[in-house]
Design a protein around this motif. Sequence first.
Motif, short mmCIF file in Angstrom:
data_model
loop_
_atom_site.label_atom_id
_atom_site.label_comp_id
_atom_site.label_asym_id
_atom_site.label_seq_id
_atom_site.Cartn_x
_atom_site.Cartn_y
_atom_site.Cartn_z
N PRO A 45 8.95 55.47 -9.48
CA PRO A 45 7.96 55.46 -9.50
C PRO A 45 7.29 56.39 -10.56
O PRO A 45 6.49 56.80 -11.53
N VAL A 167 5.60 57.91 3.93
CA VAL A 167 4.82 56.64 2.41
C VAL A 167 3.33 57.20 3.40
O VAL A 167 2.83 56.58 4.59
N LEU A 171 3.27 49.83 2.00
CA LEU A 171 4.19 49.76 1.39
C LEU A 171 3.68 48.41 1.08
O LEU A 171 3.76 47.41 2.75
N GLU A 175 8.22 46.50 -1.49
CA GLU A 175 9.20 47.49 -1.60
C GLU A 175 9.57 48.16 -0.68
O GLU A 175 10.36 48.94 -1.29
N TYR A 179 13.24 49.03 -0.70
CA TYR A 179 13.78 50.59 -0.11
C TYR A 179 14.84 50.14 1.09
O TYR A 179 15.87 50.62 1.00
N GLU A 257 5.23 58.59 -4.52
CA GLU A 257 4.73 56.88 -3.60
C GLU A 257 3.53 56.95 -3.90
O GLU A 257 2.77 56.01 -3.88
#
Length: 275
Positions: A45, A167, A171, A175, A179, A257
């Motif tokens: 990101p 996070v 997500l 996403e 990961y 993120e």
Amino acid sequence: MEQHPVNRRTVEVDGTELSYLTSGDPEAPPLLLLHGTFWSRVWAPVLPELGQALRCIALDLPGFGASAGELTPEHAAVPALAQTVLDAADALGLGAFDVAGHDIGGGIAQHLAATSTRIRRMVLMNAVMFDSWPVPAVERFRDQQVRDATSVADLLEARATSTRGSVQRTLSDAELADYLSPWHDPARARSWTAMAAAADAQYTLDLVPALTKAAIPTRLVWGRDDDFQKIHYARRYVTEIPGADLVEVDGKHIPTEDSPNEVAQAIREHITEKS
């Protein structure tokens, strides 16, 4: 301001093809970005913005992300991984360089700063330090029986839980799948458990005197609500290690993120600051 594209490339290190994400002018100052129990995806990101001023290289360690190879506990210890990073830097034609480390990648970065003369500036993002690690979910893999009994499906389930907990925002399914994508491969699953097995706070505790002496300009960028690497360790670092400061941002263990703009700005300001 123009966002630089992010590309994936490979470099051969000791006969193994290592993958990395890159952004920025090849002639710009090099910033090597290191992961820990995740992979180069944690840096994605912020790479387009960082690439405006830097040559960013977000490396996948052997057996992680898109890299070939497979780690064993012996080769997954911080000193061994630090040597792998130096070998990768040599293969990429880097002399002195800046380094950023997340999670155990931060332990590798500290080792490089303490034992190598090649680090100019350092960024630690929600990194292991002092005796902050390993967390229980990682420490249990020191047991060979636990490693042997962990299937790919078991690891995927555990990594899904850990990633969601890293996070602050939710997500998307895509996403999360991105990961988790490396750990569908058994060799990469074994590499993860090897890194977990090799996790040892003594590696960072032993570095404190050398880090204090070296006083490498260091910025800690921290998601303040991290449940894994608590922010009080970051605050302790800046009081004990000369040349360090702290930027706190909204987010948890992967603040790229939750606060990508703030993280990118903090890193870029530190790396490009005139000495």
